[in-house]
Write an enzyme that holds these catalytic residues in place. Structure first.
Site, mmCIF file in Angstrom:
data_model
loop_
_atom_site.group_PDB
_atom_site.id
_atom_site.type_symbol
_atom_site.label_atom_id
_atom_site.label_comp_id
_atom_site.label_asym_id
_atom_site.label_seq_id
_atom_site.Cartn_x
_atom_site.Cartn_y
_atom_site.Cartn_z
ATOM 1 C CG ASN A 56 -8.758 -10.013 1.031
ATOM 2 O OD1 ASN A 56 -9.629 -10.873 0.917
ATOM 3 N ND2 ASN A 56 -7.674 -10.181 1.761
ATOM 4 C CG HIS B 245 -7.212 -15.082 -0.899
ATOM 5 N ND1 HIS B 245 -8.507 -14.602 -0.897
ATOM 6 C CD2 HIS B 245 -6.550 -14.382 0.068
ATOM 7 C CE1 HIS B 245 -8.613 -13.657 0.031
ATOM 8 N NE2 HIS B 245 -7.446 -13.504 0.616
ATOM 9 C CB CYS C 94 -8.530 -15.176 3.251
ATOM 10 S SG CYS C 94 -8.713 -13.494 3.841
HETATM 11 N N1 ACO Z 1 -1.732 4.619 2.277
HETATM 12 C C1 ACO Z 1 -0.569 5.271 2.340
HETATM 13 N N2 ACO Z 1 0.460 4.852 3.099
HETATM 14 C C2 ACO Z 1 0.290 3.729 3.795
HETATM 15 C C3 ACO Z 1 -0.904 2.996 3.758
HETATM 16 C C4 ACO Z 1 -1.946 3.493 2.966
HETATM 17 N N3 ACO Z 1 -3.133 2.866 2.863
HETATM 18 N N4 ACO Z 1 -0.767 1.912 4.574
HETATM 19 C C5 ACO Z 1 0.461 1.956 5.083
HETATM 20 N N5 ACO Z 1 1.102 3.057 4.622
HETATM 21 C C6 ACO Z 1 2.460 3.512 4.909
HETATM 22 C C7 ACO Z 1 3.001 3.003 6.209
HETATM 23 O O1 ACO Z 1 2.559 3.787 7.298
HETATM 24 C C8 ACO Z 1 4.480 3.128 5.987
HETATM 25 O O2 ACO Z 1 4.830 4.451 6.182
HETATM 26 P P1 ACO Z 1 6.277 4.833 6.843
HETATM 27 O O3 ACO Z 1 7.295 4.295 5.892
HETATM 28 O O4 ACO Z 1 6.225 6.321 6.922
HETATM 29 O O5 ACO Z 1 6.283 4.139 8.171
HETATM 30 C C9 ACO Z 1 4.634 2.817 4.499
HETATM 31 O O6 ACO Z 1 3.335 2.990 3.918
HETATM 32 C C10 ACO Z 1 5.125 1.432 4.216
HETATM 33 O O7 ACO Z 1 4.366 0.530 5.018
HETATM 34 P P2 ACO Z 1 4.577 -1.013 4.909
HETATM 35 O O8 ACO Z 1 3.644 -1.687 5.867
HETATM 36 O O9 ACO Z 1 6.029 -1.312 5.004
HETATM 37 O O10 ACO Z 1 4.088 -1.258 3.406
HETATM 38 P P3 ACO Z 1 4.130 -2.576 2.584
HETATM 39 O O11 ACO Z 1 4.944 -2.372 1.377
HETATM 40 O O12 ACO Z 1 4.452 -3.770 3.442
HETATM 41 O O13 ACO Z 1 2.629 -2.696 2.122
HETATM 42 C C11 ACO Z 1 0.641 -3.927 2.663
HETATM 43 C C12 ACO Z 1 1.595 -2.843 3.106
HETATM 44 C C13 ACO Z 1 -0.004 -3.487 1.359
HETATM 45 C C14 ACO Z 1 -0.417 -4.089 3.734
HETATM 46 C C15 ACO Z 1 1.449 -5.230 2.449
HETATM 47 O O14 ACO Z 1 2.195 -5.544 3.596
HETATM 48 C C16 ACO Z 1 0.540 -6.366 2.137
HETATM 49 O O15 ACO Z 1 -0.050 -6.423 1.087
HETATM 50 N N6 ACO Z 1 0.437 -7.361 3.029
HETATM 51 C C17 ACO Z 1 -0.464 -8.468 2.854
HETATM 52 C C18 ACO Z 1 -1.668 -8.102 3.597
HETATM 53 C C19 ACO Z 1 -2.908 -8.717 3.065
HETATM 54 O O16 ACO Z 1 -3.136 -8.863 1.887
HETATM 55 N N7 ACO Z 1 -3.775 -9.030 4.008
HETATM 56 C C20 ACO Z 1 -5.079 -9.509 3.711
HETATM 57 C C21 ACO Z 1 -5.490 -10.556 4.645
HETATM 58 S S1 ACO Z 1 -4.490 -11.999 4.501
HETATM 59 C C22 ACO Z 1 -4.768 -12.581 3.002
HETATM 60 O O17 ACO Z 1 -5.813 -12.365 2.481
HETATM 61 C C23 ACO Z 1 -3.734 -13.399 2.361
#
Ligand code: ACO
Length: 336
Positions: free
Chosen positions: A293, A263, A129
């Site tokens: 993304n 980004h 990214c």
């Molecule tokens: N739909 C519904 N529920 C979901 C989904 C989904 N798509 N994905 C995860 N969940 C659930 C999980 O299973 C979990 O359920 P549980 O509580 O029953 O176990 C719950 O949602 C919470 O999961 P978390 O992983 O704690 O959710 P979080 O608030 O951390 O959000 C996310 C997840 C959106 C991926 C966040 O961590 C994030 O944005 N991280 C950055 C990732 C990113 O942007 N990566 C891109 C590449 S790197 C970059 O470009 C910078």
């Protein structure tokens, strides 16, 4: 935080050294739009969850047979058209991509051939990214050294090919797309063009965001794997740090920034970066809702968004920043 930075610092270099000026930008999104509701039909998720956690409303997926080079070529042609230049003017093409058409040759070589550009060199850069910032830095440094005069810098991706559509925590986050800028050497005394670039990586965090395949490991392309919360935290701190480093390096402050283009991974990451830097919301470009993304393509997509709406005025200071797998991160400061 570990990692090493390198600023080219040419803002204070000899007045006769060329500077890279952005003379055209363009972008392309594939025709097929995929809504959150569409994804909810194949994986256990919902429009509400995706919007609340990421800000993403839709993404675009390439059609069968539509390759990263097809997307990159369309963006490149639009950037060249905006610059009023023909392919013959180009003597450097750098494509930032994690999803090349083939393991080799470089996707940049394919775009070079299809553009009919015959001069100079073409190669890919792989910094996930952060790839567009890394490619921009390579092109800027080559222009400053006199190794190129007119460079096409492309970010192009087809992430839909490396998503695991059984993993709801990753498959909802990404989309396909491309963006491009044309950089041209200018000897203008005025303080316009790229001011500096700062690049960093920390390979000890390799396995927090990676693809579980590749030519040397499994022989297959593999799928995106991610520790979402660690990535989230690191993305915020690293992008903030790299913008601060760039401003400090050039004797500038946050108050000097007219536009922040982070980004586009997630609207929550973007707003935390803006808040930590104390850049007001109205100065932060946000397009993630429209394309998700697109990895190396997000920054030129967001730049094109601003350019087409005539948001950038001559003399505006624009800060670009990104973070991605590796981990890699970095920033670029430019005067429009
Ligand atoms: N739909 C519904 N529920 C979901 C989904 C989904 N798509 N994905 C995860 N969940 C659930 C999980 O299973 C979990 O359920 P549980 O509580 O029953 O176990 C719950 O949602 C919470 O999961 P978390 O992983 O704690 O959710 P979080 O608030 O951390 O959000 C996310 C997840 C959106 C991926 C966040 O961590 C994030 O944005 N991280 C950055 C990732 C990113 O942007 N990566 C891109 C590449 S790197 C970059 O470009 C910078």
């Amino acid at each position: 935080m570990t990692g090493s930075g390198s600023g080219n610092g040419n803002g204070r270099a000899a007045a006769c050294a060329p500077r890279s000026q952005v003379v055209g930008v363009g972008s392309y999104l594939p025709e097929k739009a995929v809504t959150n509701d569409d994804l909810a039909e194949i994986v256990d998720t919902s429009h509400e969850w995706i919007v609340k956690r990421t800000g993403i409303e839709k993404r675009h997926f390439a059609a069968d047979g539509e390759l990263t080079s097809d997307l990159g070529l369309k963006a490149a042609k639009r950037a060249l058209s905006a610059a009023h230049l023909d392919a013959e003017a180009i003597d450097l093409i750098i494509v930032a991509t994690t999803t090349p058409d083939n393991t080799f040759p470089a996707t940049a070589a394919r775009i070079q051939g299809r553009l009919g550009a015959t001069r100079g060199s073409a190669f890919d850069v792989q910094a996930v990214c952060s790839g567009f910032i890394f490619a921009l830095a390579m092109a800027d440094n080559m222009i400053r050294l006199g190794q190129a005069t007119t460079a096409l810098v492309v970010g192009a991706e087809t992430y839909s090919r490396i998503l695991d559509f059984e993993d709801r925590s990753t498959c909802v986050l990404f989309g396909d797309g491309a963006g491009a800028v044309v950089l041209q050497a200018c000897h203008d005394e005025k303080d316009r063009g790229l001011i500096s670039t700062h690049l960093y990586s920390d390979g000890t965090r390799y396995d927090q965001l990676y693809v579980d395949g590749g030519p040397s490991s499994t022989g297959a392309a593999g799928h995106v794997r991610m520790n979402g919360q660690d990535v989230f935290r690191f993305a915020v701190t690293s992008m903030v740090q790299s913008v601060r480093d760039a401003l400090d390096h050039n004797g500038l402050t946050v108050d000097d920034v007219d536009w922040l283009i982070p980004h586009q991974a997630n609207s929550r990451i973007i707003s935390k970066v803006g808040q930590s830097l104390t850049v007001p919301d109205e100065k932060v470009i946000v397009t993630v809702q429209d394309h998700a993304n697109t990895s190396a393509a997000t920054i030129p997509l967001a730049m094109t968004h601003g350019f087409e709406r005539q948001l950038f005025k001559p003399g505006d200071l624009i800060a670009l920043t990104a973070m991605g797998g590796g981990f890699t991160w970095g920033s670029a400061l430019l005067r429009w």
